[in-house]
Design a protein around this motif. Structure first.
Motif, PDB file in Angstrom:
ATOM      1  N   LEU A 181       2.821 -10.714   3.476  1.00  0.00           N
ATOM      2  CA  LEU A 181       3.690  -9.207   4.045  1.00  0.00           C
ATOM      3  C   LEU A 181       2.489  -7.922   3.786  1.00  0.00           C
ATOM      4  O   LEU A 181       2.318  -8.464   1.929  1.00  0.00           O
ATOM      5  CB  LEU A 181       4.709  -9.334   3.675  1.00  0.00           C
ATOM      6  N   PHE A 182       1.615  -8.148   4.702  1.00  0.00           N
ATOM      7  CA  PHE A 182       0.983  -6.263   4.053  1.00  0.00           C
ATOM      8  C   PHE A 182       2.159  -5.633   4.983  1.00  0.00           C
ATOM      9  O   PHE A 182       2.365  -5.094   6.038  1.00  0.00           O
ATOM     10  CB  PHE A 182      -0.002  -6.155   4.534  1.00  0.00           C
ATOM     11  N   LEU A 183       2.685  -4.470   3.340  1.00  0.00           N
ATOM     12  CA  LEU A 183       3.689  -3.327   3.759  1.00  0.00           C
ATOM     13  C   LEU A 183       3.676  -2.143   3.166  1.00  0.00           C
ATOM     14  O   LEU A 183       2.081  -1.731   2.478  1.00  0.00           O
ATOM     15  CB  LEU A 183       4.164  -3.762   2.431  1.00  0.00           C
ATOM     16  N   ALA A 184       3.236  -1.619   4.534  1.00  0.00           N
ATOM     17  CA  ALA A 184       2.851   0.604   4.045  1.00  0.00           C
ATOM     18  C   ALA A 184       4.180   1.142   3.965  1.00  0.00           C
ATOM     19  O   ALA A 184       5.249   1.137   4.566  1.00  0.00           O
ATOM     20  CB  ALA A 184       1.795   0.406   5.009  1.00  0.00           C
ATOM     21  N   SER A 185       4.134   2.287   3.225  1.00  0.00           N
ATOM     22  CA  SER A 185       4.997   2.897   2.706  1.00  0.00           C
ATOM     23  C   SER A 185       3.833   4.270   3.049  1.00  0.00           C
ATOM     24  O   SER A 185       3.236   5.073   2.134  1.00  0.00           O
ATOM     25  CB  SER A 185       4.987   2.983   1.571  1.00  0.00           C
ATOM     26  N   TYR A 195       1.044  -0.928   0.040  1.00  0.00           N
ATOM     27  CA  TYR A 195      -0.521  -0.121   0.058  1.00  0.00           C
ATOM     28  C   TYR A 195       0.676   1.667  -0.024  1.00  0.00           C
ATOM     29  O   TYR A 195       1.284   1.375   1.032  1.00  0.00           O
ATOM     30  CB  TYR A 195      -0.524   0.435   1.187  1.00  0.00           C
ATOM     31  N   ALA A 196       0.828   1.972  -1.147  1.00  0.00           N
ATOM     32  CA  ALA A 196       1.042   3.425  -1.138  1.00  0.00           C
ATOM     33  C   ALA A 196       1.271   4.129  -1.923  1.00  0.00           C
ATOM     34  O   ALA A 196      -0.296   4.346  -2.410  1.00  0.00           O
ATOM     35  CB  ALA A 196       2.420   2.664  -2.110  1.00  0.00           C
ATOM     36  N   PRO A 197       1.146   5.607  -1.431  1.00  0.00           N
ATOM     37  CA  PRO A 197       0.270   7.276  -2.421  1.00  0.00           C
ATOM     38  C   PRO A 197       1.236   7.179  -3.102  1.00  0.00           C
ATOM     39  O   PRO A 197       2.842   6.505  -3.823  1.00  0.00           O
ATOM     40  CB  PRO A 197       1.003   8.373  -0.707  1.00  0.00           C
ATOM     41  N   ASP A 198       0.852   7.822  -3.672  1.00  0.00           N
ATOM     42  CA  ASP A 198       1.329   8.475  -5.296  1.00  0.00           C
ATOM     43  C   ASP A 198       2.054   9.735  -5.270  1.00  0.00           C
ATOM     44  O   ASP A 198       0.767  10.531  -4.194  1.00  0.00           O
ATOM     45  CB  ASP A 198       0.639   8.386  -6.504  1.00  0.00           C
ATOM     46  N   HIS A 199       2.652  10.982  -5.892  1.00  0.00           N
ATOM     47  CA  HIS A 199       2.395  11.880  -5.481  1.00  0.00           C
ATOM     48  C   HIS A 199       2.872  12.891  -6.813  1.00  0.00           C
ATOM     49  O   HIS A 199       3.744  13.428  -7.600  1.00  0.00           O
ATOM     50  CB  HIS A 199       4.369  12.457  -5.149  1.00  0.00           C
ATOM     51  N   TYR A 200       1.624  12.574  -7.919  1.00  0.00           N
ATOM     52  CA  TYR A 200       1.532  13.186  -9.257  1.00  0.00           C
ATOM     53  C   TYR A 200       2.778  12.689  -9.854  1.00  0.00           C
ATOM     54  O   TYR A 200       2.983  13.176 -11.436  1.00  0.00           O
ATOM     55  CB  TYR A 200       1.476  14.756  -9.331  1.00  0.00           C
ATOM     56  N   ASN A 201       3.022  11.112 -10.055  1.00  0.00           N
ATOM     57  CA  ASN A 201       2.943  10.437 -10.824  1.00  0.00           C
ATOM     58  C   ASN A 201       2.732   9.965 -11.850  1.00  0.00           C
ATOM     59  O   ASN A 201       2.878   9.943 -13.228  1.00  0.00           O
ATOM     60  CB  ASN A 201       5.085   9.736 -11.018  1.00  0.00           C
ATOM     61  N   VAL A 242      -3.078   4.388  -2.926  1.00  0.00           N
ATOM     62  CA  VAL A 242      -4.020   4.920  -1.711  1.00  0.00           C
ATOM     63  C   VAL A 242      -3.791   5.896  -2.003  1.00  0.00           C
ATOM     64  O   VAL A 242      -3.195   6.343  -1.407  1.00  0.00           O
ATOM     65  CB  VAL A 242      -3.870   4.507  -0.169  1.00  0.00           C
ATOM     66  N   ASN A 243      -4.518   6.499  -2.229  1.00  0.00           N
ATOM     67  CA  ASN A 243      -4.569   8.566  -2.517  1.00  0.00           C
ATOM     68  C   ASN A 243      -4.494   8.820  -1.111  1.00  0.00           C
ATOM     69  O   ASN A 243      -5.467   8.870  -0.037  1.00  0.00           O
ATOM     70  CB  ASN A 243      -5.921   8.852  -3.414  1.00  0.00           C
ATOM     71  N   GLY A 244      -3.256   9.759  -1.102  1.00  0.00           N
ATOM     72  CA  GLY A 244      -2.996  10.399   0.347  1.00  0.00           C
ATOM     73  C   GLY A 244      -2.106  11.801   0.019  1.00  0.00           C
ATOM     74  O   GLY A 244      -1.700  12.577   1.263  1.00  0.00           O
TER      75      GLY A 244
END
Ligand SMILES: O=C(O)/C=C/c1cccc(O)c1O
Ligand SMILES: [Fe+2]
Length: 312
Positions: free
Chosen positions: A170-174, A49-55, A138-140
């Motif tokens: 493995l559930f991995l959060a970034s 699970y991770a966000p994106d930064h307009y890429n 996941v939109n953050g």
């Protein structure tokens, strides 16, 4: 099913704008511990699970979350570029399982991801193509954001669907905890910036380099005491970690978008990745948080945390 979770903050300023050696040594020890935890757990599937930064995600279509059956990293801020080793079969099974459980998931058959996804895979596994992975954006960052209850529902549905796979997952959060880096905001943006946030035209190498340099300089100014950004909030960050440690995930249901931004800054919503990952682990059964590290690191513009948790 055997399941575990790791939460790991990311920052594109790691290695470019580092804090004092003693802070760095403490982070290195915590990360080495997480790496050892992952090595011992030996996952055969990672749900990241991770966000994106307009890429990868833009306002033309901005889902609250999205699961990828294939993904490519852009290589921003020196992170690894290229295809992620996505387990397409597992991704499709999880997507169907989540939809079957009543969560309206968006699916991408070719997701573009950035350092938010690449960094934890590089740090924990040595590369973005080393372990079967299911990437879940996941939109953050990009408001409007859905209620946190929907993120918990997503995590729960993914966890339940993963349990049916009979794998070591493995559930991995970034994500950073409280932090307020100079990520652009659509509301009030000048027309050229607004257009880029909506359309998502890939930047030229020069434009990308200029944008990245702006973030590095913001980190330097922040570490030197600039008050241009919302301060890192260790009390709020530790409250979040306390709830995750005690399995009190329903506590997050009352956390509003406005309150989170006020307490932790515009990118504090990256904690959604952490809430999703721990909800997934909780859906597989009770768990214990086996390690927990936190430090406010202005040079990285991050309330920076590392945590590991194991299903009982
Ligand atoms: O500008 C970006 O793309 C992101 C910057 C950033 C800075 C510090 C912590 C983070 O989580 C970030 O994504
Ligand atoms: Fe980020």
């Amino acid at each position: 099913m055997t399941a575990a979770a790791v939460g790991l903050s990311h920052s594109p300023l790691i290695g470019r704008n580092d804090p004092d050696a003693d802070v760095l040594a403490r982070v290195d020890r915590a990360v080495a511990g997480a790496r050892e935890f992952v090595r011992a757990f030996d996952p055969d599937l990672v749900v990241l699970y991770a966000p994106d930064h307009y890429n990868g995600f833009f306002y033309k279509e901005m889902p609250p979350f999205c699961l990828a059956t294939e993904a490519h990293a852009v290589g921003d801020f020196g992170s690894q570029a290229g295809p992620l080793s996505v387990d397409t079969g597992a991704a499709k099974a999880l997507a169907q399982g989540v939809l079957d459980r009543g969560v309206d998931l968006t699916v991408s058959a070719r997701m573009t991801v950035d350092h938010g996804f690449a960094q934890p895979l590089e740090v924990l596994f040595g590369g973005i193509d080393r372990v079967p992975v299911v990437p879940v954006f996941v939109n953050g960052v990009a408001t409007p954001l859905c209620p946190v209850t929907r993120i918990r529902a997503l995590g729960t549905a993914v966890g339940e669907a993963a349990a049916a796979l009979d794998r070591r997952v493995l559930f991995l959060a970034s994500g950073g905890l409280s932090h307020d880096p100079p990520v652009p905001v659509l509301e009030g943006a000048p027309p050229r910036v607004a257009d880029a946030l909506i359309e998502g035209r890939p930047p030229t190498p020069e434009q990308r380099a200029r944008g990245e340099q702006r973030v590095v300089e913001a980190g330097r100014e922040y570490a030197a005491g600039s008050t241009a950004m919302v301060p890192i909030n260790p009390a709020w960050d530790n409250r979040l970690l306390d709830h995750l440690e005690r399995g009190e995930l329903t506590e997050f249901d009352s956390w509003t978008v406005e309150w989170m931004a006020k307490e932790g800054g515009g990118s504090a919503h990256e904690v959604r990745a952490w809430i999703a990952a721990f909800a997934s682990l909780a859906a597989t059964g009770p768990y214990d948080m086996t390690s927990r590290f936190y430090e406010a690191i202005p040079a990285w513009i991050a309330g920076f945390a590392v945590a590991t948790a194991q299903g009982r």
